[in-house]
Design an enzyme around this catalytic site. Structure first.
Site, short mmCIF file in Angstrom:
data_model
loop_
_atom_site.label_atom_id
_atom_site.label_comp_id
_atom_site.label_asym_id
_atom_site.label_seq_id
_atom_site.Cartn_x
_atom_site.Cartn_y
_atom_site.Cartn_z
N SER A 1 4.52 6.39 -4.38
CA SER A 1 5.58 7.36 -4.12
C SER A 1 6.43 6.90 -2.95
O SER A 1 6.06 5.98 -2.21
CB SER A 1 5.00 8.75 -3.80
OG SER A 1 4.34 8.75 -2.55
N GLY A 2 7.58 7.56 -2.79
CA GLY A 2 8.42 7.36 -1.62
C GLY A 2 8.81 5.92 -1.35
O GLY A 2 9.23 5.18 -2.26
N ILE A 3 8.67 5.49 -0.10
CA ILE A 3 9.09 4.15 0.32
C ILE A 3 8.35 3.07 -0.45
O ILE A 3 8.96 2.09 -0.90
CB ILE A 3 8.85 3.99 1.83
CG1 ILE A 3 9.80 4.89 2.63
CG2 ILE A 3 9.02 2.53 2.26
CD1 ILE A 3 9.44 5.00 4.11
N GLY A 4 7.04 3.24 -0.63
CA GLY A 4 6.27 2.24 -1.34
C GLY A 4 6.71 2.08 -2.78
O GLY A 4 6.81 0.96 -3.30
N TYR B 1 0.14 12.77 13.59
CA TYR B 1 0.86 11.69 12.91
C TYR B 1 1.58 10.81 13.93
O TYR B 1 1.52 9.58 13.86
CB TYR B 1 1.86 12.29 11.92
CG TYR B 1 2.70 11.27 11.19
CD1 TYR B 1 2.18 10.59 10.10
CD2 TYR B 1 4.01 11.00 11.58
CE1 TYR B 1 2.94 9.66 9.41
CE2 TYR B 1 4.77 10.07 10.91
CZ TYR B 1 4.24 9.40 9.82
OH TYR B 1 5.01 8.48 9.16
N ALA C 1 1.93 2.66 -2.71
CA ALA C 1 2.97 2.23 -3.66
C ALA C 1 3.32 3.27 -4.71
O ALA C 1 4.23 3.03 -5.51
CB ALA C 1 2.52 0.94 -4.35
N SER D 1 7.23 4.29 12.52
CA SER D 1 7.99 5.54 12.41
C SER D 1 8.78 5.77 13.68
O SER D 1 8.40 5.30 14.76
CB SER D 1 7.03 6.72 12.18
OG SER D 1 7.71 7.96 12.29
N THR E 1 0.85 -1.19 0.00
CA THR E 1 0.00 0.00 0.00
C THR E 1 0.89 1.24 0.00
O THR E 1 2.04 1.19 0.39
CB THR E 1 -0.93 0.02 1.22
OG1 THR E 1 -0.16 0.25 2.42
CG2 THR E 1 -1.70 -1.28 1.35
#
Length: 328
Positions: free
Chosen positions: A8-11, A148, A6, A135, A4
């Protein structure tokens, strides 16, 4: 493998890295154009991928991701809960609706994904890996991003409880919590901000590839926790040992380190309530981006790390003995 967040970034980095290693992928995010482009990219390179436009805060959307994996590939072996979005502002400034929206994505998205994954592994009888991306702020919350951090605290607690329940039920599921430190992704560009200055990271950052390496290692090797970046491990440890000192450090450092000397964008331009500008692996931060995380390398290559440590210890012992002999 289901991923999930997916687009951008880490995904995004994890999806590309997993595809290169031969994984068949079901990719979930809100941005249909980005998902379609990414799937085409993976297929053009000889891989296999499907996508589902998904708001992870909606249980029915997440259930559709699991059904797509079964219908397309006969099931899945790994589920990665990675989707997330943040909210910058003082507790008394941000709206309750925005707070709820962050929890819908960051916490309830993990709950929906975890339940879908565990139900699949239980009903199919096949072993699998559930990987929840937490995190550093789930181990120690930060000012300015209180919502967050609170949602990630909930993710950490939920994952710990779920792990025990899965083990008690005898289910063949490994449950891993990944603890990223500061990562160079478009995280801040996607966040909604009530600040006058634009959110940005200062200080030390790690590349998203380090988190992807941790995720892919956990997919094949049962692991309880994986920390990405020494800052994540150190902060979690110090916060437990010296909480008042940590408060003072947070007060002095975290207000400055989470904003840039640029005006903030309009709140409606964020990705809190709608899909963001995706297919970006990295962000526009003002910090120092490291090339890798040595803590991840040590965690994912324990034999090599142990051998190097023994060799270093042996070398140091030999040096000490030689100096002692020379003195005698």
């Amino acid at each position: 493998m289901v991923i999930t967040g997916a687009s951008s970034g880490i995904g995004l980095v994890t999806a590309r890295m997993a595809a290169r290693r031969g994984a068949r992928l079901v990719l979930a995010a809100r941005n249909e154009d980005a998902l379609r482009t990414l799937c085409d990219e993976i297929r053009d390179a000889g891989g296999e991928a499907a996508f589902v436009v998904t708001d992870v805060g909606r249980r029915d959307d997440v259930a559709r991701v699991a059904r797509t994996a079964v219908e397309t590939f006969g099931g899945f072996d790994t589920w990665v809960n990675n989707a997330g979005v943040s909210l910058y502002g003082q507790v008394w400034d941000v709206s309750l609706d925005d707070m709820h929206r962050v929890f819908d994505t960051v916490f309830w998205g993990v709950v929906h994904g975890s339940r879908a994954a565990v139900e699949h592994f239980r009903d199919s009888g096949r072993p699998g890996a559930l990987i929840n991306v937490g995190s550093v702020f789930g181990d120690r919350a930060t000012p300015v991003q209180s919502t967050y951090g609170s949602a990630k605290f909930a993710v950490h607690g939920f994952t710990d409880a779920l792990r025990v329940e899965v083990n008690a039920a005898g289910l063949p599921v490994s449950v891993t919590l990944v603890h990223p430190g500061g990562i160079d992704t478009p995280y801040d560009e996607h966040a909604e901000s009530y600040l006058d200055e634009r959110p940005a990271r200062r200080g030390m950052l790690y590349p998203p590839e380090a988190v992807a390496e941790a995720i892919l290692y956990a997919a094949a090797h049962p692991k309880r926790d994986l920390y990405v970046g020494s800052q994540a491990k150190v902060l979690a440890t110090v916060a437990n040992i010296a909480p008042k000192l940590t408060d003072r450090v947070m007060r002095r450092y975290m207000y400055w380190s989470q904003r840039a000397d640029r005006p903030s964008r309009p709140r409606e331009a964020s990705a809190l309530w709608h899909a963001g500008d995706d297919l970006r692996e990295r962000g526009s931060h003002e910090g120092w981006v490291r090339r890798r995380s040595y803590l991840v390398a040590a965690s994912t290559h324990p034999v090599a790390t142990g051998t190097m440590a023994l060799a270093a210890a042996a070398g140091a012992t030999t040096l000490v003995l030689r100096r002692m002999r020379d003195r005698w």
